[in-house]
Design a protein around this motif. Structure first.
Motif, PDB file in Angstrom:
ATOM      1  N   ALA A   1       5.140  12.165   2.229  1.00  0.00           N
ATOM      2  CA  ALA A   1       3.590  13.197   3.010  1.00  0.00           C
ATOM      3  C   ALA A   1       2.411  12.014   3.212  1.00  0.00           C
ATOM      4  N   ASP A   2       2.028  11.514   1.998  1.00  0.00           N
ATOM      5  CA  ASP A   2       0.913  11.174   1.910  1.00  0.00           C
ATOM      6  C   ASP A   2       0.943   9.537   2.709  1.00  0.00           C
ATOM      7  N   ALA A   3       1.644   8.508   3.684  1.00  0.00           N
ATOM      8  CA  ALA A   3       2.470   7.500   3.600  1.00  0.00           C
ATOM      9  C   ALA A   3       2.470   7.698   4.707  1.00  0.00           C
ATOM     10  N   VAL A   4       1.855   9.477   5.608  1.00  0.00           N
ATOM     11  CA  VAL A   4       2.423   9.550   6.855  1.00  0.00           C
ATOM     12  C   VAL A   4       1.491   8.431   8.073  1.00  0.00           C
ATOM     13  N   GLN A   5       0.235   8.230   7.261  1.00  0.00           N
ATOM     14  CA  GLN A   5      -0.941   7.635   8.256  1.00  0.00           C
ATOM     15  C   GLN A   5      -1.037   6.684   8.195  1.00  0.00           C
ATOM     16  N   LEU A   6      -0.258   5.850   7.030  1.00  0.00           N
ATOM     17  CA  LEU A   6      -0.071   4.485   6.847  1.00  0.00           C
ATOM     18  C   LEU A   6       0.725   4.003   8.019  1.00  0.00           C
ATOM     19  N   ALA A   7       1.759   4.892   7.615  1.00  0.00           N
ATOM     20  CA  ALA A   7       3.413   4.466   9.379  1.00  0.00           C
ATOM     21  C   ALA A   7       2.560   4.616  10.454  1.00  0.00           C
ATOM     22  N   GLU A   8       1.417   5.312  10.224  1.00  0.00           N
ATOM     23  CA  GLU A   8       0.967   5.281  11.897  1.00  0.00           C
ATOM     24  C   GLU A   8      -0.190   4.504  12.190  1.00  0.00           C
ATOM     25  N   ARG A   9      -0.426   3.662  11.461  1.00  0.00           N
ATOM     26  CA  ARG A   9      -1.298   2.393  11.840  1.00  0.00           C
ATOM     27  C   ARG A   9      -0.653   1.530  11.101  1.00  0.00           C
TER      28      ARG A   9
ATOM     29  N   SER B   1       0.794  -0.533  13.835  1.00  0.00           N
ATOM     30  CA  SER B   1       0.867  -0.839  14.428  1.00  0.00           C
ATOM     31  C   SER B   1       0.069  -0.153  15.690  1.00  0.00           C
ATOM     32  N   GLY B   2      -1.797   0.020  15.788  1.00  0.00           N
ATOM     33  CA  GLY B   2      -2.188   1.367  16.411  1.00  0.00           C
ATOM     34  C   GLY B   2      -1.533   1.685  17.391  1.00  0.00           C
ATOM     35  N   ASP B   3      -0.785   0.507  17.967  1.00  0.00           N
ATOM     36  CA  ASP B   3      -0.515   1.253  19.661  1.00  0.00           C
ATOM     37  C   ASP B   3       1.260   1.911  19.485  1.00  0.00           C
ATOM     38  N   THR B   4       1.147   1.653  18.884  1.00  0.00           N
ATOM     39  CA  THR B   4       2.956   2.204  18.427  1.00  0.00           C
ATOM     40  C   THR B   4       2.944   3.387  16.902  1.00  0.00           C
ATOM     41  N   ALA B   5       2.253   4.248  17.280  1.00  0.00           N
ATOM     42  CA  ALA B   5       2.036   4.877  16.169  1.00  0.00           C
ATOM     43  C   ALA B   5       3.417   5.982  16.491  1.00  0.00           C
ATOM     44  N   VAL B   6       3.758   6.794  17.088  1.00  0.00           N
ATOM     45  CA  VAL B   6       5.000   7.682  17.196  1.00  0.00           C
ATOM     46  C   VAL B   6       5.865   6.284  16.487  1.00  0.00           C
ATOM     47  N   GLY B   7       6.470   5.223  17.629  1.00  0.00           N
ATOM     48  CA  GLY B   7       7.912   5.012  16.767  1.00  0.00           C
ATOM     49  C   GLY B   7       7.704   4.152  15.065  1.00  0.00           C
ATOM     50  N   HIS B   8       6.458   3.886  14.819  1.00  0.00           N
ATOM     51  CA  HIS B   8       6.459   3.626  12.860  1.00  0.00           C
ATOM     52  C   HIS B   8       7.132   4.246  12.205  1.00  0.00           C
TER      53      HIS B   8
ATOM     54  N   LEU C   1       0.796  -1.354  -0.064  1.00  0.00           N
ATOM     55  CA  LEU C   1       0.017   0.081  -0.234  1.00  0.00           C
ATOM     56  C   LEU C   1       1.031   1.406  -0.143  1.00  0.00           C
ATOM     57  N   PHE C   2       2.249   1.046   0.661  1.00  0.00           N
ATOM     58  CA  PHE C   2       2.864   2.071   0.434  1.00  0.00           C
ATOM     59  C   PHE C   2       3.336   2.952  -1.266  1.00  0.00           C
ATOM     60  N   GLU C   3       3.418   1.558  -1.631  1.00  0.00           N
ATOM     61  CA  GLU C   3       4.017   1.555  -3.329  1.00  0.00           C
ATOM     62  C   GLU C   3       3.154   3.209  -4.295  1.00  0.00           C
ATOM     63  N   GLY C   4       3.780   3.838  -4.706  1.00  0.00           N
ATOM     64  CA  GLY C   4       3.100   5.323  -5.165  1.00  0.00           C
ATOM     65  C   GLY C   4       2.650   6.185  -4.619  1.00  0.00           C
TER      66      GLY C   4
ATOM     67  N   PHE D   1      10.114   5.669   9.776  1.00  0.00           N
ATOM     68  CA  PHE D   1       9.589   5.892   8.434  1.00  0.00           C
ATOM     69  C   PHE D   1      10.091   7.250   8.116  1.00  0.00           C
ATOM     70  N   CYS D   2      10.364   8.518   9.008  1.00  0.00           N
ATOM     71  CA  CYS D   2      10.192   9.753   8.568  1.00  0.00           C
ATOM     72  C   CYS D   2      12.314   9.708   8.549  1.00  0.00           C
ATOM     73  N   LEU D   3      12.195   9.013   9.209  1.00  0.00           N
ATOM     74  CA  LEU D   3      13.639   8.529   9.588  1.00  0.00           C
ATOM     75  C   LEU D   3      14.613   8.357   8.030  1.00  0.00           C
ATOM     76  N   ALA D   4      13.577   7.085   7.473  1.00  0.00           N
ATOM     77  CA  ALA D   4      14.747   6.277   6.758  1.00  0.00           C
ATOM     78  C   ALA D   4      14.289   7.625   5.230  1.00  0.00           C
ATOM     79  N   VAL D   5      13.028   7.989   5.265  1.00  0.00           N
ATOM     80  CA  VAL D   5      12.396   9.231   4.603  1.00  0.00           C
ATOM     81  C   VAL D   5      14.035  10.348   4.074  1.00  0.00           C
ATOM     82  N   GLU D   6      13.631   9.918   5.391  1.00  0.00           N
ATOM     83  CA  GLU D   6      15.118  11.798   5.314  1.00  0.00           C
ATOM     84  C   GLU D   6      16.615  11.432   5.241  1.00  0.00           C
ATOM     85  N   ASP D   7      16.725  10.193   5.874  1.00  0.00           N
ATOM     86  CA  ASP D   7      17.864   9.331   5.287  1.00  0.00           C
ATOM     87  C   ASP D   7      18.326   9.172   2.970  1.00  0.00           C
ATOM     88  N   ALA D   8      17.474   8.638   3.042  1.00  0.00           N
ATOM     89  CA  ALA D   8      17.261   8.458   1.413  1.00  0.00           C
ATOM     90  C   ALA D   8      17.089  10.495   0.997  1.00  0.00           C
ATOM     91  N   LEU D   9      16.956  11.572   1.631  1.00  0.00           N
ATOM     92  CA  LEU D   9      16.726  12.902   0.982  1.00  0.00           C
ATOM     93  C   LEU D   9      17.819  13.156   1.306  1.00  0.00           C
TER      94      LEU D   9
END
Length: 490
Positions: free
Chosen positions: A190-198, A200-207, A183-186, A211-219
Motif C-alpha cells: 500500500a505504501d509503494a503505490v505512489q512509486l508505481a504511479e511514477r 513513467s509519469g504518463d502511464t500512472a494507471v498502467g503501471h 526503492l520498492f524494497e522494504g 503492480f496491484c495485480l502482481a501484489v494480489e496474485d502474490a497474496l
C-alpha cells in the motif's frame, strides 16, 4: 503459474521448448537471496493465459548463466541489464558490452546487490561507449543529445549518415537510471503505490494496475467486479489522452501546427475530466491493492462528443496531402522485424501483430475483444491510424463498462490472504504490455519488484525502422514510437 527450479545448464533447453510452444520472454530478473543469487525468467503465452517461471540458483562468488541471446533478442538485453545491476554474467553473449552502466560507474559495483551500500565515488572509467563505426566515402556522424531542447528526457542518438540518408542509428539510454526497483524494497504494498504511479509519469494507471495485480496474485486476492471495471475504465482514459497528444504532435512534426493546437485542446479537456473522476489530472490515487475508487463517472457522458472532435482532427490530417505524404512509407518496421525484436503495443499492431494483454492476460474477464485495428505497413501512417482507431475502441469500451458499474468505491477483496509469496501482474498500458513481478517476505514487506515497461522492448525497433530514412524524418519517426525514457531507465 508454473514454477521450475533449474540448474544453469538446463535453462537454454527449457526456454527453447517454451518459445517453440508460443511463449515469449516477458521478464528476466536478478535476485539477491543473501547466501546466493538467483535469476528468474518469466515466459508468458496467450490462449489461454499461461505463465511459466524458471528459477536458476547461482553461486554468489561466480554467478553465471548461459546466454539466451541466440534464442531471443529481448533475452539478450535482459541479460545485459542483469549483469550490470547484479554482476550475473551471461556466458557466450554475442554482444557483451554494458547496457545500463555508464562509464563513470565504479567497476565491480553492482547496485542491486543487498550489500551494495550507497553509491561510491566515481571510479576508474570504462572509457567511451563503443558505438559502431560506419566507414565509407561520404559517411559522417551526427551526435544528438543526451541533453535535448524542451522537456524531453536525456538520451543520446548517434547517426551514421550519407547525405541525408541514415545508414545506422544507435540510441544510448539510461542517463537517468533512478534505482527505482531498489526503492520498492522494504515497503508495504500500500505504501509503494505512489512509486508505481511514477514509474513513467504518463502511464500512472498502467503501471499501478500491473503492480496491484502482481501484489494480489502474490497474496491470493480476488478484487470485486466493480473494481475490475473501474480499473479498465481508467486504463482506457489514460490511453485516450496520451494517444490524442501524439496525434497532434505527429501533425506538428510535419508542419501542421493548427491540428496540434486542437489536439492539445482536446487533451486538456480530457485531463480536466480525469481530475473530476479521480482528483488527479493523470489519474493517480484511484487504484490500490484490493480495489479501486473514483469520485464520479458522470462526466464520461462527454466522451462521444470528444471522440467526434478527435475524428475531425484525424480526418483533417489524413485529408491533407502533405501530411499523408510525410506519414506514408516513412520509417517502416516490417512484421518480421517487429516479431523478432519482441515489440509491443501500437508499434507491434501497426506492423501486423495482434498481441493485446487486455485479451491475452485479462484482468477483466470478457471485458475486451481482440482488437481489429491492426495495420500491415508498419510506417508512421500505420502508427497514426492505430492510435486513432484505439481511441474509438476505448471510448466504446468505457461507455459499455460505465453502464455496468454499481459502486464507485470498490475496495472489497476475497480469496486466500497470504503474508508472503510471489506474483505477477500484466496490463496493457497505452504504449503496450506492462509486466510487474513482486516478491513479499513473510512479514508482508516487498523484497523485490521487477518492472518491465513496453519501451524496454520497443526502443531497439526505432533504429531498425529508421534505416534508409532521412535525418529530417527522425523527429517524426521518434514521435510515432513515442517511447518512455523514464520507463526504460528504471
Amino acid at each position: 503459474m508454473t514454477h521450475h527450479i533449474l540448474a544453469p545448464a538446463e535453462l537454454p533447453g527449457q526456454v527453447e521448448t517454451l518459445l517453440g510452444e508460443g511463449f515469449r520472454i516477458a521478464l528476466v530478473a536478478g535476485h539477491d537471496d543473501g547466501d546466493r543469487l538467483r535469476a528468474v525468467y518469466l515466459l508468458t503465452a496467450p490462449g489461454p493465459d499461461r505463465r511459466v517461471e524458471l528459477h536458476v540458483p547461482l553461486d554468489k562468488a561466480d554467478p553465471r548463466v548461459p546466454s539466451l541471446a541466440g534464442l531471443s533478442f529481448p533475452a539478450g538485453r535482459f541479460e545485459r541489464e542483469m549483469r550490470d545491476l547484479f554482476g550475473i554474467v551471461p556466458e557466450d553473449h554475442p554482444l557483451p558490452r554494458r547496457l545500463v552502466r555508464h562509464f563513470h560507474w565504479p567497476r565491480g559495483w553492482y547496485p542491486m546487490l543487498a550489500d551494495a551500500g550507497d553509491p561510491p565515488a566515481f571510479g576508474d572509467v570504462d572509457g567511451p561507449y563503443p558505438f559502431r563505426t560506419v566507414e565509407g566515402d561520404g559517411v559522417y556522424e551526427i551526435p544528438v543529445g543526451p541533453v535535448h531542447a524542451g522537456m524531453i528526457e536525456p538520451g543520446h542518438f548517434r547517426f551514421s549518415v550519407v547525405g541525408e540518408t541514415i545508414l545506422n542509428l544507435k540510441a544510448r539510454l539510461w542517463f537517468v537510471h533512478k534505482g527505482l526497483e531498489k526503492l520498492f524494497e522494504g515497503r508495504r504494498p500500500a505504501d509503494a503505490v505512489q512509486l508505481a504511479e511514477r514509474v513513467s509519469g504518463d502511464t500512472a494507471v498502467g503501471h499501478t494496475l500491473a503492480f496491484c495485480l502482481a501484489v494480489e496474485d502474490a497474496l491470493g486476492l480476488a478484487v470485486a467486479e466493480d473494481a475490475q471495471r473501474l480499473r479498465a475504465i481508467l486504463l482506457e482514459l489514460e490511453r485516450i489522452h496520451n494517444h490524442v497528444a501524439d496525434l497532434g504532435a505527429l501533425c506538428n512534426d510535419v508542419g501542421h501546427g493548427v491540428l496540434n493546437t486542437h489536439a492539445q485542446r482536446v487533451r486538456e479537456r480530457l485531463l480536466q475530466l480525469n481530475d473530476q473522476i479521480t482528483g488527479h489530472r493523470l489519474l493517480r490515487g484511484a487504484i490500490h491493492p484490493g480495489g479501486a475508487v473514483v469520485g464520479s463517472l458522470h462526466r464520461l457522458e462527454e466522451l462521444p462528443e470528444i471522440g467526434a472532435d478527435i475524428d475531425d482532427i484525424v480526418a483533417l490530417a489524413l485529408g491533407n496531402s502533405v501530411v499523408r505524404d510525410r506519414f506514408a512509407g516513412t520509417a517502416v518496421l516490417t512484421r518480421q522485424q517487429a516479431a523478432d525484436l519482441g515489440t509491443l503495443g501500437y508499434v507491434a499492431r501497426a506492423s501486423g501483430l495482434t498481441g493485446d494483454a487486455r485479451v491475452d492476460y485479462p484482468h477483466l474477464e470478457g471485458g475486451f475483444a481482440r482488437a481489429s485495428h491492426t495495420r500491415a505497413d508498419g510506417d508512421v501512417l500505420s502508427r497514426f491510424l492505430v492510435r486513432a482507431e484505439e481511441i474509438r475502441a476505448s471510448i466504446a469500451a468505457i461507455a459499455r463498462l460505465t453502464g455496468q458499474v454499481r459502486e464507485l468505491d470498490a475496495t472489497g477483496s476475497t480469496g486466500t490472504v497470504r503474508t508472503g509469496g510471489a506474483g505477477t501482474g500484466i496490463a496493457e498500458g497505452w504504449r503496450g504490455t506492462i509486466v510487474h513481478r513482486v516478491e513479499l517476505g513473510s512479514d508482508g514487506v516487498l523484497t523485490r519488484v521487477k518492472i518491465v515497461d513496453p519501451s524496454f522492448f520497443n526502443w531497439p525497433a526505432l533504429p531498425v525502422a529508421l534505416t534508409d530514412t532521412i535525418v529530417p524524418d527522425f523527429p517524426l519517426t521518434n514521435k510515432s514510437f513515442n517511447l518512455s525514457y523514464a520507463g526504460n531507465d528504471l
